[in-house]
Design a protein around this motif. Structure first.
Motif: not given
Length: 393
Positions: A222, A225-226, A229, A242, A244-246, A283-285
Motif C-alpha cells: 500500500h 501504491l500510494e 499514485r 482514483f 482505492e479499494r485496499y 481503480t486500485l484494488t
C-alpha cells in the motif's frame, strides 16, 4: 478344523494418537479451501452459503451475500438460473461452459458453471464457478517470462552491435556539421538526434539484461501504491479520478520496493493513457486470494502467491489483435510507444516469482498482479544457503 480367531488373537487396529478419534471435519472448512467460488442456493432462490473464493469473486463479504436473493446478484436472464432450474426438475448435475457472469461490481467474467443437487436439504443446490484454469494461468505466466527473456537476449546483442557503430556515425555527423552550410547542417543535426534516440532506446532495453539476483525484503504494497499514485496525480494522471479499494490487513510482499514501484508506475501510466479525457477513472484494488504456487526463477523454491493487486481503467479496452501478444516487446497501440513497458513489467514480476494477467472489455480493462507474501522462515532458509555457499569457498 479351522481355528476361529478369538478376541485375543484377532488383529487389532492401531490406536490413534491420544486414544480418541478426531472430531468430524466441518464441511465449510473444506469448501473454504477450494480454489473455485462455491455457492449454496436454497429452494427460495436465496444464497445460504458462500466460500472464501466466492466472496473474492463477487467482491462482497459473506455477511452481504448470505441471505441475498440470487436474482439480486445475477441478472434474471443469466444462464445460471436456467441451470438451477434443470436441477430442480430432476437433473443430478448440469454444467455449461462459456457462461458470462456480469455484475456492475466485478464486470464480465467468462466462466464454466456447474450446478448439482445437494440431496440434504433436498431443495438446496450447489453452484460452482470455474474461472480460467490454474494451468492456463501458469501457461500465460511462462509465456510472459519467455517474452521478457527474448528481450534480454536482444538487449545484450544491441548493446554490443549497435551502440558502437552509432557512436561512430554521430561523431562523423558532428565533423561534417562544422563545415556544412545551413541547409546541410539541418541534416547533420537530424542524424545526431536520431542516433541519440536509438541509443536511448538501447539503454532502456539494457535493463532486461540485468541478471543480478533480486534483493528482496518485506514491502508494504500500500505504501508502494500510494507513492505511485502521488507521482501520477502530480503529472500524467492529474485529471484522472482514483478509486482505492485496499485490504488493510494484507501482510507485506516479499519483493524489491524500487522494482515494484516501476511495475505499478508502468501499469498506472498505461491506464491513465487509456482512460477517456473526460471522466477518466483508475481503480486500485488489493486483496488476499487462495491460488497458484509458482517456482522462483533459478531455484526449486515454490511460493504461494496470495497477494493480488489490480489496476483497472475505464478506457476503450485493448485491441483484440494485440491481446495475445501484449507482453511481447515492441507490441503497442500507442503512436509514439516503444512497446517495452509491459515487457519490462512481465520481467520484473517474473523475477519476483509472481504472475500477471489481464482482462479487457470496453470501459473496463484490469491488470491483476499476484505476488508472494513475506515469509520469515523462507528468508532464514535463503540466508542459511548463502552462508553455506560462502563457508564452502
Amino acid at each position: 478344523m479351522d481355528s476361529v480367531p478369538t478376541a485375543a488373537s484377532a488383529p487389532r487396529r492401531r490406536p490413534r494418537a491420544g486414544g480418541t478419534r478426531p472430531g468430524k471435519i466441518d464441511a465449510s472448512v473444506v469448501l473454504n479451501g477450494l480454489p473455485d467460488p462455491v455457492l449454496v442456493v436454497d429452494g427460495e432462490g436465496e444464497v445460504r452459503f458462500v466460500n472464501l473464493e466466492a466472496q473474492e469473486f463477487f467482491d462482497l463479504s459473506a455477511s452481504v451475500l448470505e441471505g441475498m436473493a440470487l436474482a439480486e446478484l445475477l441478472p434474471p436472464d443469466s444462464p445460471v438460473m436456467g441451470l438451477i432450474e434443470q436441477v430442480r426438475r430432476g437433473s443430478r448435475r448440469v454444467s455449461q461452459e462459456g457462461v458470462v457472469i456480469d455484475t456492475p461490481r466485478i464486470g464480465p467474467h467468462h466462466v464454466t458453471v456447474q450446478v448439482a443437487a445437494m440431496g440434504d436439504p433436498p431443495d438446496h443446490v450447489l453452484v460452482t464457478v470455474h474461472e480460467r484454469s490454474i494451468a492456463r494461468k501458469i501457461d500465460n505466466s511462462l509465456t510472459h517470462r519467455h517474452a521478457a527473456r527474448s528481450v534480454t537476449a536482444m538487449a545484450a546483442m544491441l548493446a554490443h552491435e549497435v551502440k558502437n557503430p552509432l557512436s561512430g556515425i554521430r561523431g562523423a555527423a558532428q565533423l561534417l556539421e562544422e563545415n556544412a552550410h545551413d541547409q546541410d547542417r539541418v541534416l547533420t543535426r537530424l542524424i545526431c538526434d536520431e542516433a541519440d534516440r536509438i541509443v536511448a532506446l538501447v539503454n532502456r532495453m539494457e535493463v532486461f539484461s540485468d541478471e543480478r539476483p533480486l534483493e528482496r525484503t518485506a514491502v508494504n504494497i500500500h505504501t508502494v501504491l500510494e507513492h505511485v499514485r502521488t507521482i501520477a496525480q502530480s503529472g500524467f494522471a492529474r485529471k484522472i479520478r482514483f478509486v482505492e479499494r485496499y485490504d488493510p490487513s494484507l501482510p507485506p510482499v516479499y519483493g524489491n520496493r524500487d522494482q515494484l514501484v516501476q511495475v505499478f508506475l508502468n501499469l498506472i501510466k498505461n491506464a491513465a493513457e487509456a482512460a477517456p479525457e473526460t471522466g477518466g477513472e483508475i481503480t486500485l484494488t488489493t486483496a488476499y486470494q487462495h491460488g497458484v504456487r509458482m517456482a522462483l526463477p533459478g531455484g526449486d523454491t515454490r511460493l504461494h502467491l496470495p497477494l493480488q493487486v489490480s489496476v483497472q481503467d475505464n478506457g476503450d479496452g485493448i485491441p483484440e489483435d494485440l491481446q495475445s501478444n501484449l507482453f511481447d516487446p515492441f507490441v503497442t497501440s500507442k503512436v509514439n510507444g516503444t512497446g517495452l513497458g509491459l515487457a519490462l513489467v512481465a520481467k520484473l514480476i517474473g523475477d519476483h516469482g509472481g504472475t500477471i494477467e489481464f482482462d479487457s472489455q470496453p470501459r473496463r480493462t484490469v491488470f491483476k498482479v499476484s505476488l508472494p507474501m513475506y515469509d520469515e522462515s523462507q528468508i532464514s532458509q535463503a540466508v542459511s544457503r548463502v552462508r553455506g555457499v560462502r563457508g564452502g569457498r
